[in-house]
Design a protein around this motif. Structure first.
Motif, mmCIF file in Angstrom:
data_model
loop_
_atom_site.group_PDB
_atom_site.id
_atom_site.type_symbol
_atom_site.label_atom_id
_atom_site.label_comp_id
_atom_site.label_asym_id
_atom_site.label_seq_id
_atom_site.Cartn_x
_atom_site.Cartn_y
_atom_site.Cartn_z
ATOM 1 N N GLU A 247 0.802 -1.217 0.000
ATOM 2 C CA GLU A 247 0.000 0.000 0.000
ATOM 3 C C GLU A 247 0.837 1.271 0.000
ATOM 4 O O GLU A 247 0.322 2.341 -0.307
ATOM 5 N N GLU A 248 2.105 1.190 0.372
ATOM 6 C CA GLU A 248 2.973 2.366 0.435
ATOM 7 C C GLU A 248 4.135 2.216 -0.542
ATOM 8 O O GLU A 248 4.684 1.121 -0.704
ATOM 9 N N GLN A 249 4.497 3.329 -1.167
ATOM 10 C CA GLN A 249 5.704 3.343 -1.983
ATOM 11 C C GLN A 249 6.899 3.467 -1.048
ATOM 12 O O GLN A 249 7.046 4.466 -0.349
ATOM 13 N N LEU A 250 7.747 2.466 -1.031
ATOM 14 C CA LEU A 250 8.830 2.422 -0.060
ATOM 15 C C LEU A 250 10.124 3.045 -0.571
ATOM 16 O O LEU A 250 10.950 3.496 0.226
ATOM 17 N N VAL A 251 10.307 3.071 -1.877
ATOM 18 C CA VAL A 251 11.516 3.675 -2.448
ATOM 19 C C VAL A 251 11.088 4.852 -3.317
ATOM 20 O O VAL A 251 10.362 4.687 -4.297
ATOM 21 N N SER A 252 11.515 6.045 -2.943
ATOM 22 C CA SER A 252 11.101 7.249 -3.651
ATOM 23 C C SER A 252 11.596 7.263 -5.092
ATOM 24 O O SER A 252 12.698 6.782 -5.402
ATOM 25 N N ASP A 253 10.793 7.860 -5.970
ATOM 26 C CA ASP A 253 11.199 8.011 -7.367
ATOM 27 C C ASP A 253 12.380 8.957 -7.520
ATOM 28 O O ASP A 253 13.053 8.960 -8.556
ATOM 29 N N SER A 254 12.640 9.786 -6.491
ATOM 30 C CA SER A 254 13.724 10.764 -6.596
ATOM 31 C C SER A 254 15.086 10.207 -6.175
ATOM 32 O O SER A 254 16.084 10.937 -6.201
ATOM 33 N N VAL A 255 15.150 8.937 -5.789
ATOM 34 C CA VAL A 255 16.428 8.331 -5.408
ATOM 35 C C VAL A 255 17.358 8.296 -6.621
ATOM 36 O O VAL A 255 16.967 7.874 -7.714
ATOM 37 N N LYS A 256 18.625 8.757 -6.417
ATOM 38 C CA LYS A 256 19.643 8.703 -7.472
ATOM 39 C C LYS A 256 20.527 7.493 -7.235
ATOM 40 O O LYS A 256 21.286 7.443 -6.264
ATOM 41 N N ASN A 257 20.416 6.530 -8.115
ATOM 42 C CA ASN A 257 21.133 5.262 -7.964
ATOM 43 C C ASN A 257 22.295 5.214 -8.942
ATOM 44 O O ASN A 257 22.097 5.159 -10.160
#
Length: 339
Positions: A247-257
């Protein structure tokens, strides 16, 4: 329905992490403990929340930023936020009575160092429901004693002989919370003190003496945040539950990998930079952190922190920290532990 949250304590067992942030606002799996608690209770109750009343300590410690955070939490549930202060640490009963202006109608009282997983309906015949969890060592807890009708007839603190294995976890429902208020007022007026403090249990015992019906609500999971080791365990368990729920997004889309691996489940906040790192499993990382040339697992890292050249396992690291594992000349604040 109202939710009353006494949270005036300083959280000394969780130092140094509670030296600058009140313990209920320390994030676990990406959200402050008290936020998760209140949201989970609202989900279990399955009815609209009209008010969330928070009992805070000294304004110098629980300042405007804390009030703003808690107000936003109540607003997110469509509820009014009420803020009260407990100026002296005089016990659980005293803390509740600091919010006496909100003690009317149906309400849940929940202490803000506990997280739960539960799914049940409140017994309509009960005047009160006390949340409990089956435990292996009941002599280490306060437990409930039941009659043949499965009604609670006594609260027993750390019983030396077996009473039951249902431990009280610190969350209570009252069909009419003013009944508890009336009994706690008698506790205060008659100076009834146990363990040097005014206790909620003495108000509950007064309600029982008046013939009020108490039932149990059993939770499937009870997670504490009392100290560093227990908080890390709670973080791990909560991440597992959140991954299963989806139900929750655990890894943000803004993470720079950048050449890094994420081993789920993990929570990774906004604008985090991962460089040549392996993160996870069971890691929570707050906003605006940098993890570089490091391996991190089973750990909890707060906001605005930089970790370099480190191999971390079962680590709990606060806000605005700079840690470089290459160096041996280290400046660490009070109550810190390096193992």
């Amino acid at each position: 329905m109202k939710i009353i949250v006494p949270m005036a304590g300083r959280g000394s067992r969780l130092r140094p992490h509670s030296l600058t942030v009140p313990k209920p606002l320390i994030p676990v799996a990406g959200q402050p403990i008290v936020h998760r608690l209140v949201k989970d209770i609202a989900k279990v109750l399955k009815q609209p929340i009209t008010e969330v009343a928070f009992v805070l300590g000294d304004p110098a410690w629980f300042g405007d930023d804390v009030v703003d955070s808690l107000t936003d939490l109540a607003t997110s549930l469509g509820a009014k936020a009420s803020i009260y202060r407990q100026d002296q640490p005089l016990g659980t009963g005293h803390a509740i009575m600091c919010a006496k202006d909100s003690l009317s109608g149906p309400a849940v009282i929940a202490y803000a160092d506990t997280l739960i997983r539960a799914d049940f309906n409140l017994d309509p015949e009960a005047d009160s429901v006390i949340w409990v969890k089956q435990v292996d060592q009941p002599e280490a807890y306060g437990v409930v004693k039941l009659n043949d009708k499965k009604e609670i007839i006594e609260l027993v603190e750390k019983p030396q002989q077996f009473v039951s294995d249902l431990a009280v976890i610190g969350i209570y429902y009252f069909k009419e919370v003013s009944q508890l208020k009336d009994q706690l007022q008698k506790v205060l007026d008659n100076n009834i003190i146990n363990g040097g403090e005014y206790q909620i249990n003495d108000g509950i015992k007064g309600m029982m003496a008046d013939g009020k019906v108490f039932k149990t609500g059993e939770v499937s999971e009870w997670m504490d945040c009392g100290n560093k080791t227990i908080t890390l365990d709670t973080n791990q368990r909560m991440l597992g539950f959140l991954q299963a729920d989806g139900e929750e997004q655990l890894v943000s889309d803004s993470v720079k990998n950048e050449n890094s691996s994420i081993i789920e489940p993990c929570y990774i906040g906004e604008n985090v930079v991962l460089k040549n790192a392996t993160v996870g499993p069971y890691v929570s990382i707050g906003n605006n952190c940098v993890i570089e040339n490091s391996t991190v697992k089973n750990s909890l890292i707060q906001n605005q922190t930089s970790i370099k050249n480190a191999n971390l396992d079962e680590a709990m690291i606060g806000n605005h920290v700079k840690y470089d594992g290459k160096f041996t000349k280290i400046s660490i604040g009070d109550y810190s532990v390096l193992e």
